[in-house]
Structure formats: structure tokens, C-alpha cells
Design an enzyme around this catalytic site. Structure first.
Site, mmCIF file in Angstrom:
data_model
loop_
_atom_site.group_PDB
_atom_site.id
_atom_site.type_symbol
_atom_site.label_atom_id
_atom_site.label_comp_id
_atom_site.label_asym_id
_atom_site.label_seq_id
_atom_site.Cartn_x
_atom_site.Cartn_y
_atom_site.Cartn_z
ATOM 1 N N TYR A 123 0.748 -1.324 -0.035
ATOM 2 C CA TYR A 123 0.022 -0.019 -0.127
ATOM 3 C C TYR A 123 0.781 1.200 0.071
ATOM 4 O O TYR A 123 0.254 2.154 -0.244
ATOM 5 C CB TYR A 123 -0.811 0.035 1.003
ATOM 6 C CG TYR A 123 -2.024 -1.208 0.861
ATOM 7 C CD1 TYR A 123 -3.235 -0.869 0.099
ATOM 8 C CD2 TYR A 123 -1.841 -2.403 1.659
ATOM 9 C CE1 TYR A 123 -3.811 -1.842 -0.300
ATOM 10 C CE2 TYR A 123 -2.766 -3.406 1.522
ATOM 11 C CZ TYR A 123 -3.914 -2.955 0.666
ATOM 12 O OH TYR A 123 -4.766 -4.113 0.406
ATOM 13 N N PHE A 411 -10.643 -4.057 11.017
ATOM 14 C CA PHE A 411 -12.156 -3.584 10.231
ATOM 15 C C PHE A 411 -11.809 -4.160 8.876
ATOM 16 O O PHE A 411 -10.765 -4.596 8.431
ATOM 17 C CB PHE A 411 -12.346 -2.043 10.005
ATOM 18 C CG PHE A 411 -11.252 -1.309 9.606
ATOM 19 C CD1 PHE A 411 -11.085 -1.017 8.253
ATOM 20 C CD2 PHE A 411 -10.408 -0.715 10.535
ATOM 21 C CE1 PHE A 411 -9.990 -0.250 7.864
ATOM 22 C CE2 PHE A 411 -9.512 0.190 10.117
ATOM 23 C CZ PHE A 411 -9.155 0.316 8.923
#
Length: 411
Positions: A123, A411
Site C-alpha cells: 500500500y 476492520f
């Protein structure tokens, strides 16, 4: 056939999620965990890439409000459910999803995007920087003792049904959010994340147990949720306590909860993960080494709207600095920006034609954003270049926070 990327339809969720489970190694989630994630999924913020009816790529985002230095809750896209089928690597699937997603985040007016990374190396190229770390401990309670502060003995502890205690626990959590950057305010439904075991089977652990800490007036001041993993050896019991959550509003409640967990019968080890790196537990234990602390990356931050993000937080010291920011993936952030803050809560960030004082990438600005990673440490690694003498120290002091940023759950 050409690959098709489109917003997820509700009737496609099972196929889409089946793809995701296979992408992450084929370990299947419990039915309860799967159903919870189905209810939490925001279909209009979820993307699927399809190849002749087969899902080969997925990415989603949650609508979060994230605590930042100063206590403001800033809209942030919680990026999750990202996966590409192994048959479709190196075909631009991930890049196309990240491109679409960040464009949508910008259009939606969210200054930040955040994620937890299965592989951090992936990322960085999309502008995400590691902004918060997490602490894990495995404590030998036969050899480690706690030194507790005054008032600990006045704290009343009671076992409570996790469901029935949920509202009290959420109130404690909500009070903590503004004081700890990186914590997401709970959106509706997210409070249930702590109650659902997403693993298949239980692997020998007890059901979820909740202990609540109360002050003398009956006010709830903290809670811990945990499981016990019983075990036996030829020499006797060898149980382990696995701490899932522990939140408290004051030192006495914090110490009382940890002392309770240390003293559970037939257990000799306390394990906890996803703790803040400045957890007060490290100062309560008699032997840090035998607590076996270790850290790992947790929250990765991406500034999507750079000036809005920088103006949303406060700064610990006055600063007036011009930054030359590199952002090839979101070029609207590129260029020279002047950040001026009075150290009292007012900050302004606007484009500038003045000479730059610092040069850095948006990734490194994301790392420093929550106050846990200093600009001086990034400068020592050559990731931030000082163009005006003294500018790096000035900016680093302003960005640094009083407490470590913390993401309490995934999450």
C-alpha cells in the site's frame, strides 16, 4: 473477455465474499462472523472486479469518523476487503480498484483513507503510510507482579453478561475516543464486533467473558473482555488468559482490571494484542522482559484531501512551514503547501509560491499525521529532506502528539 469493475450488488455479496476468503488462504469465517460482516458492508462503497461472471477482485470502504490530534472526529474511509484472485495478478486489478476508490473518497469529501494491511509493502505505492503501531504482550504471571496505584482497592469488579454490559462498555469507549488519535468512533453495528467470534470453531477457548470496573458511586469506569484457554501439563494447570479488550477511564480502574486478569485461577499466562504502544501496563508490571512486549504495524493513513486533513487536527506547538509534497497517485495533492498553526487549535493550509522548507511524500506525511511517528525520525531515514535549517525540528515538534495513536480493533 475484458474485466468488468462495478459497484457491488447486494445479491452478489456471498460470491464476492467467497472470493475474498479464498484470496486470504481459504480459511473460512464462522457463520456469525460472516453475517456480521454482511450487515456492516456498505454495498455502495464496495467494488467487485468480474471476469465472465467470476469475481476476481474486491475492495470496500467503511464510513468512519477517526479521532485525530486535538480530539476532532474526521470523516475517513476505512478501506477493507481488498483482494485479487491469484489467477489475475499483475493485470492492474488492484491499481484500478485503488484508483477508483480514492477518486470516490475525494468526491465524497473524506479527507482521509485508512487501512490495516495484510502486506504493508503493497500500500505504500498508493500513498498509505504506517501511522500507528500496536503492542502485544505474553506475560508469565508466575514471575511478573503488578504495582498498582492508590485507589485500586476501592474499585468494584463484577462479572457481566457481555450483551447486557455492552451499552456501559460502549460509553467508556466513547469517552476515550477524543483523547486517543487513531480510534474510530463506533458507527451503528460496530459495537457487535467485539461480541462475535469470527473464527471457525473455538479452538478450546472459553466463551467470551466480561468484567466491569465500577467506582464507589456505581459509575462504570472500565471493562475487560477475555477468554480463558484451559490447559494441563504433568505438573498441573497451565491455562492462558486471552484479553480481547481492556478500556478504562482512570489509573485505578486500569490497574484493577489487569490485576483481576493476572489472578484468574488455573491460569499462568496473560496474552493481549492490539494494545497501544504506550499502554500503562508496561509501567505496572515488575518485569517488562518477562512480559515479552513486541510491536507491529496497525493503522496506515492516506491523506486524500491534504489541506482539509492538515487543518482538521491541532498541533502541539506553533509552526509555519512550507512543504513540497510528492503524490504521484493523487496529483491534486502535489506541490507546495504552507501549513501555519498557532499551537492553540487554529491551523491553515494553502498552496504557496514561497520556497519550500521541507520536501516529503504524501506517504510520509500520512505516517506523521496522527502524531506517533516523528518527522525527525523520517528525516533520519532520508524520507524527509530539510531545505531550511531548523524547519524539520519545528515541524516535528508541532506534529508530535502526547499519546501514541491507537487502533483498538481491525476492520
Amino acid at each position: 473477455m475484458a474485466l468488468e469493475m462495478r459497484t457491488l450488488r447486494l445479491d452478489e455479496w456471498d460470491v464476492w465474499f467467497d472470493h475474498l476468503e479464498l484470496t486470504f488462504g481459504g480459511v473460512f469465517m464462522s457463520p456469525q462472523g460472516r453475517e456480521l460482516l454482511r450487515t456492516l458492508t456498505e454495498a455502495d462503497r464496495s467494488l467487485g472486479v468480474w471476469d465472465d461472471g467470476t469475481c476476481v477482485g474486491s475492495a470496500s470502504a467503511y464510513s468512519f469518523r477517526l479521532s485525530v490530534p486535538g480530539g476532532a472526529l474526521v470523516p475517513a474511509a476505512g478501506v477493507a476487503m481488498v483482494g485479487v484472485a491469484p489467477t489475475h495478478r499483475r493485470r492492474g486489478v488492484l491499481t484500478s480498484m485503488m484508483r477508483r476508490q480514492l477518486d470516490d473518497v475525494r468526491t465524497g469529501g473524506e479527507p482521509l483513507a485508512v487501512l490495516t494491511a495484510s502486506d504493508p509493502a503493497i500500500y505504500g505505492r498508493f500513498g498509505y503510510g504506517t501511522a500507528a503501531y500496536a503492542l502485544a504482550v505474553e506475560i508469565d504471571t508466575t514471575r511478573v507482579r503488578l504495582t498498582v496505584p492508590p485507589g485500586t482497592d476501592e474499585v468494584r469488579l463484577r462479572l457481566a453478561d457481555p450483551e447486557k454490559a455492552l451499552a456501559d462498555c460502549e460509553q467508556v469507549y466513547a469517552e476515550l475516543v477524543p483523547g486517543r488519535p487513531g480510534m474510530p468512533a463506533r458507527q451503528a453495528g460496530w459495537e457487535r464486533l467485539a461480541l462475535v467470534d469470527r473464527r471457525v470453531g473455538g479452538e478450546g477457548a472459553s466463551p467470551l467473558t466480561c468484567v466491569v470496573a465500577e467506582r464507589a458511586d456505581g459509575e462504570v469506569a472500565g471493562y475487560a473482555r477475555y477468554r480463558v484457554r484451559p490447559d494441563w501439563s504433568p505438573s498441573g494447570s497451565d491455562g492462558k488468559v486471552e484479553v480481547l479488550d481492556l478500556d478504562a477511564l482512570d489509573p485505578a480502574a486500569t490497574a484493577a482490571l489487569w490485576r483481576y486478569l493476572f489472578e484468574i485461577d488455573l491460569t499462568w499466562t496473560v496474552r493481549a494484542a492490539k494494545r497501544p504502544v504506550d499502554d500503562p501496563l508496561l509501567h505496572l508490571v515488575s518485569d517488562v522482559r518477562r512480559s515479552r512486549p513486541r510491536t507491529g504495524d496497525a493503522l496506515h493513513v492516506r491523506l486524500v484531501d491534504l489541506p482539509a486533513a492538515l487543518e482538521a487536527r491541532t498541533y502541539g506547538a506553533p509552526v509555519d512551514v512550507v512543504m513540497e509534497v510528492e503524490d504521484a497517485f493523487c496529483p491534486w495533492n502535489e506541490g507546495r503547501w504552507r501549513l501555519a498553526a498557532d499551537g492553540k487549535g487554529v491551523a491553515r493550509c494553502a498552496r504557496s509560491e514561497d520556497p519550500a522548507d521541507l520536501a516529503l511524500s504524501v506517504r510520509d506525511l500520512g505516517s506523521a499525521y496522527l502524531g506517533g511517528i516523528t518527522l525527525t525520525s523520517l528525516g533520519a531515514a532520508g524520507r524527509v529532506r530539510e531545505l531550511r535549517p531548523g524547519a524539520l525540528t519545528e515541524a516535528s515538534r508541532a506534529f508530535a502528539g502526547d499519546v501514541a495513536p491507537w487502533l483498538p480493533h481491525g476492520f
